[in-house]
Design an enzyme around this catalytic site. Sequence first.
Site, PDB file in Angstrom:
ATOM      1  N   LYS A 204     -71.551 -45.306 104.072  1.00  0.00           N
ATOM      2  CA  LYS A 204     -71.794 -45.104 105.399  1.00  0.00           C
ATOM      3  C   LYS A 204     -72.943 -43.923 105.860  1.00  0.00           C
ATOM      4  O   LYS A 204     -73.922 -44.302 106.502  1.00  0.00           O
ATOM      5  CB  LYS A 204     -70.319 -44.419 106.273  1.00  0.00           C
ATOM      6  CG  LYS A 204     -70.530 -44.132 107.634  1.00  0.00           C
ATOM      7  CD  LYS A 204     -69.174 -43.581 108.169  1.00  0.00           C
ATOM      8  CE  LYS A 204     -69.486 -43.068 109.827  1.00  0.00           C
ATOM      9  NZ  LYS A 204     -68.283 -42.677 110.361  1.00  0.00           N
ATOM     10  N   GLU A 210     -71.661 -40.792  94.102  1.00  0.00           N
ATOM     11  CA  GLU A 210     -71.036 -41.811  93.073  1.00  0.00           C
ATOM     12  C   GLU A 210     -71.764 -43.201  93.364  1.00  0.00           C
ATOM     13  O   GLU A 210     -72.064 -43.855  92.553  1.00  0.00           O
ATOM     14  CB  GLU A 210     -69.419 -42.014  93.367  1.00  0.00           C
ATOM     15  CG  GLU A 210     -68.558 -40.843  92.875  1.00  0.00           C
ATOM     16  CD  GLU A 210     -68.125 -39.778  93.990  1.00  0.00           C
ATOM     17  OE1 GLU A 210     -69.326 -39.818  94.921  1.00  0.00           O
ATOM     18  OE2 GLU A 210     -67.429 -39.173  93.622  1.00  0.00           O
ATOM     19  N   GLY A 265     -64.767 -44.118 107.959  1.00  0.00           N
ATOM     20  CA  GLY A 265     -64.849 -44.384 106.593  1.00  0.00           C
ATOM     21  C   GLY A 265     -63.524 -45.309 106.279  1.00  0.00           C
ATOM     22  O   GLY A 265     -63.283 -46.410 106.092  1.00  0.00           O
ATOM     23  N   ARG A 266     -62.457 -44.587 106.548  1.00  0.00           N
ATOM     24  CA  ARG A 266     -61.289 -45.234 106.228  1.00  0.00           C
ATOM     25  C   ARG A 266     -60.570 -46.262 107.201  1.00  0.00           C
ATOM     26  O   ARG A 266     -59.582 -46.869 106.954  1.00  0.00           O
ATOM     27  CB  ARG A 266     -60.038 -43.962 105.860  1.00  0.00           C
ATOM     28  CG  ARG A 266     -59.937 -43.010 106.998  1.00  0.00           C
ATOM     29  CD  ARG A 266     -59.303 -41.729 106.448  1.00  0.00           C
ATOM     30  NE  ARG A 266     -59.399 -40.478 107.527  1.00  0.00           N
ATOM     31  CZ  ARG A 266     -60.362 -39.822 107.536  1.00  0.00           C
ATOM     32  NH1 ARG A 266     -61.430 -39.969 106.854  1.00  0.00           N
ATOM     33  NH2 ARG A 266     -60.189 -38.814 108.633  1.00  0.00           N
ATOM     34  N   GLU A 351     -56.360 -38.242 104.225  1.00  0.00           N
ATOM     35  CA  GLU A 351     -57.488 -37.942 104.770  1.00  0.00           C
ATOM     36  C   GLU A 351     -57.537 -37.800 106.094  1.00  0.00           C
ATOM     37  O   GLU A 351     -58.584 -37.006 106.680  1.00  0.00           O
ATOM     38  CB  GLU A 351     -58.755 -38.839 104.175  1.00  0.00           C
ATOM     39  CG  GLU A 351     -60.028 -38.224 104.261  1.00  0.00           C
ATOM     40  CD  GLU A 351     -61.173 -38.910 103.556  1.00  0.00           C
ATOM     41  OE1 GLU A 351     -61.685 -39.936 104.103  1.00  0.00           O
ATOM     42  OE2 GLU A 351     -61.476 -38.476 102.374  1.00  0.00           O
ATOM     43  N   HIS A 382     -38.120 -49.391  87.550  1.00  0.00           N
ATOM     44  CA  HIS A 382     -37.808 -49.372  86.107  1.00  0.00           C
ATOM     45  C   HIS A 382     -38.838 -48.132  85.755  1.00  0.00           C
ATOM     46  O   HIS A 382     -39.286 -47.687  84.530  1.00  0.00           O
ATOM     47  CB  HIS A 382     -38.349 -50.542  85.259  1.00  0.00           C
ATOM     48  CG  HIS A 382     -37.591 -51.769  85.773  1.00  0.00           C
ATOM     49  ND1 HIS A 382     -36.102 -51.916  85.210  1.00  0.00           N
ATOM     50  CD2 HIS A 382     -37.757 -52.821  86.717  1.00  0.00           C
ATOM     51  CE1 HIS A 382     -35.762 -53.028  85.810  1.00  0.00           C
ATOM     52  NE2 HIS A 382     -36.685 -53.454  86.796  1.00  0.00           N
ATOM     53  N   LYS A 510     -67.927 -31.363  97.099  1.00  0.00           N
ATOM     54  CA  LYS A 510     -69.419 -32.007  96.821  1.00  0.00           C
ATOM     55  C   LYS A 510     -70.555 -30.624  96.504  1.00  0.00           C
ATOM     56  O   LYS A 510     -71.250 -30.944  95.716  1.00  0.00           O
ATOM     57  CB  LYS A 510     -69.802 -32.737  98.320  1.00  0.00           C
ATOM     58  CG  LYS A 510     -68.820 -33.710  98.281  1.00  0.00           C
ATOM     59  CD  LYS A 510     -69.251 -34.756  99.487  1.00  0.00           C
ATOM     60  CE  LYS A 510     -68.394 -35.868  99.602  1.00  0.00           C
ATOM     61  NZ  LYS A 510     -68.653 -36.635 100.907  1.00  0.00           N
TER      62      LYS A 510
HETATM   63  O1  F6P Z   1     -65.665 -37.846 100.768  1.00  0.00           O
HETATM   64  C1  F6P Z   1     -65.126 -38.459 101.552  1.00  0.00           C
HETATM   65  C2  F6P Z   1     -65.708 -39.894 101.960  1.00  0.00           C
HETATM   66  O2  F6P Z   1     -66.496 -39.336 103.132  1.00  0.00           O
HETATM   67  C3  F6P Z   1     -64.684 -40.517 102.726  1.00  0.00           C
HETATM   68  O3  F6P Z   1     -64.328 -40.072 104.089  1.00  0.00           O
HETATM   69  C4  F6P Z   1     -65.495 -41.874 102.572  1.00  0.00           C
HETATM   70  O4  F6P Z   1     -64.732 -43.290 103.082  1.00  0.00           O
HETATM   71  C5  F6P Z   1     -66.055 -41.859 101.674  1.00  0.00           C
HETATM   72  O5  F6P Z   1     -66.362 -40.317 101.077  1.00  0.00           O
HETATM   73  C6  F6P Z   1     -67.435 -42.531 101.207  1.00  0.00           C
HETATM   74  O6  F6P Z   1     -68.394 -42.005 102.038  1.00  0.00           O
HETATM   75  P1  F6P Z   1     -69.507 -43.093 102.221  1.00  0.00           P
HETATM   76  O7  F6P Z   1     -69.305 -44.293 102.970  1.00  0.00           O
HETATM   77  O8  F6P Z   1     -70.550 -42.210 103.292  1.00  0.00           O
HETATM   78  O9  F6P Z   1     -70.307 -43.311 100.952  1.00  0.00           O
END
Ligand code: F6P
Length: 544
Positions: A204, A210, A265-266, A351, A382, A510
């Site tokens: 987004k 990452e 995002g979620r 979150e 288990h 971050k």
């Molecule tokens: O760091 C948390 C977050 O912002 C989440 O809320 C989000 O889903 C994820 O990182 C990935 O964000 P992006 O879609 O901007 O890479």
Amino acid sequence: MADLNDYLPSWSEVLKENAKQHSITQLFEQDPHRAQVFSSKTNELFLDYSKSHLSRKTKALLLDVAEEAGLSEAIKQLMSGAKVNTTEGRAAWHTLLRAPSDSTDENSTTEAQEIKAAKQQMQRFVGAVTDGAWKGFNAQRITDVVNIGIGGSDLGPRMVARALCDYHQAEINVHFVANIDGAEIYHTLKKLDPARTLFIIASKSFTTQETLANGSTARQWLLENQCPESELHKHIIAISTNTKAACEFGIAAKNIFPMWDWVGGRYSLWSTIGLPIALAVGWDNFEALLAGAHEMDCHFSESKPEDNMPLMLALLTFWYNQCQNSRSQAILPYCHQLQLLPDFLQQLDMESVGKGVNLDGQKIGYSTGLIIWGTEESNGQHSFHQLFHQGTQVVPVDFIATLKPNHPLESQHQQLLTNCLSQGQALMQGKTLATAYDELIASGKSSSEADALAPHKVIDGNKPSNTIIMDRMTPKSLGSLIALYEHKVFCLSVLLNVNAFDQWGVELGKQLSKKIAQALDNNTIPAHWDSSTQQLAAMILKKP
Ligand code: F6P
């Protein structure tokens, strides 16, 4: 410190009623219709929440609390696209993403028109890749798609693609890479043919460390495997609100699928972020997923509070959290396909309501977000069920099961369902000392042996569980199930008076990561760092 009594006048009545609490089995003995009264259903889902301590009186009081929290109005605000995300001044309009398209008529919103255009772009793309019209750099069809994203840009699509494994299209294999740990992308790529692999960079913000790191590795892998730079656009597309950053990364503008800041995002798998789902299961099944969620949206916004499935789940969690000191909630799918559901719900719930400040910016003096965890069953039986049955904590659980399997092994499915029912019953009724003693005597133990061992076999019982039943794991039933939890979390945020749609807490990590990375890159360890970080950084710098 903000207190529940500040804004929930009936909360004191709930606490008073609490004091008269009965055991779950007593509530069933007192009310032959309990199971029916404490159940709720939609076309796709059946919720049985009768194995809880909720009395009819407490249920009525909690519904008053919900009304005092302003839930009815809050639902209208959410569904109408109001700026409910108050700290970012945004809507949280994920429900519009799955509403039947009405942008053809005059009262369609700009957002609805943008969604319709984006869905047409998605459908065209899915069709082109599926039927082989989209070709790679050496004119071969795409056989493998790798979604690169993390958090909401990974967990939802990954969970849905796994859950709908019975609906996968033969032509395309969809893979997911999220972790910055190079091991994930390394082991994914070593199985793939660069000429027939396409990457989706899903982000987004298009600033997530990452995702950008994995995206760069993917780009380099293509270039190192005979893909000309001029042909990269055939193998890398993007999903983002940040078109500028995506273009600067080298993504062709025509290969960027739009996302919007009013989609959290979620809560985004229904948007273009759901592209890997559509590629995995086909466009029609993706539409069915949306339809299932829309059906739950209608239930959520139209049903009476006492029949409102998401609201009842939220009130139970809120009540156990505030009144029984339950600090975690277990999600236990008796359904192998839902093995990633706990992971997805961790982000959705933790979150959203893992907050310590209320909507007015006041520090909160009551418990808010819980630890959400779980695993596919019957594996958990288990592993950790011992704690449920004889531990000292009350951990409310949600069991989720399908009446019918998507495979031919009917007998094993019957055994799975038997386990689900027996665990719920065991949690509720437990085993008394007398029963434990009698069983030991019946097994041949002497009375002294039975006296010694029986206390260790006592199970207190009186532990709550909800059971959610779907007829079968289908795109539509899954869509309803996910929307059920989205709306449960929203209800919880209203009851807790917090903003479900921001996540300021993740920013510090971050920021510090950038500073530590800079120091390590410069081979330096700042003197002002704490001695722990200093010694650990020294180990990293000294590694051979
Ligand atoms: O760091 C948390 C977050 O912002 C989440 O809320 C989000 O889903 C994820 O990182 C990935 O964000 P992006 O879609 O901007 O890479």
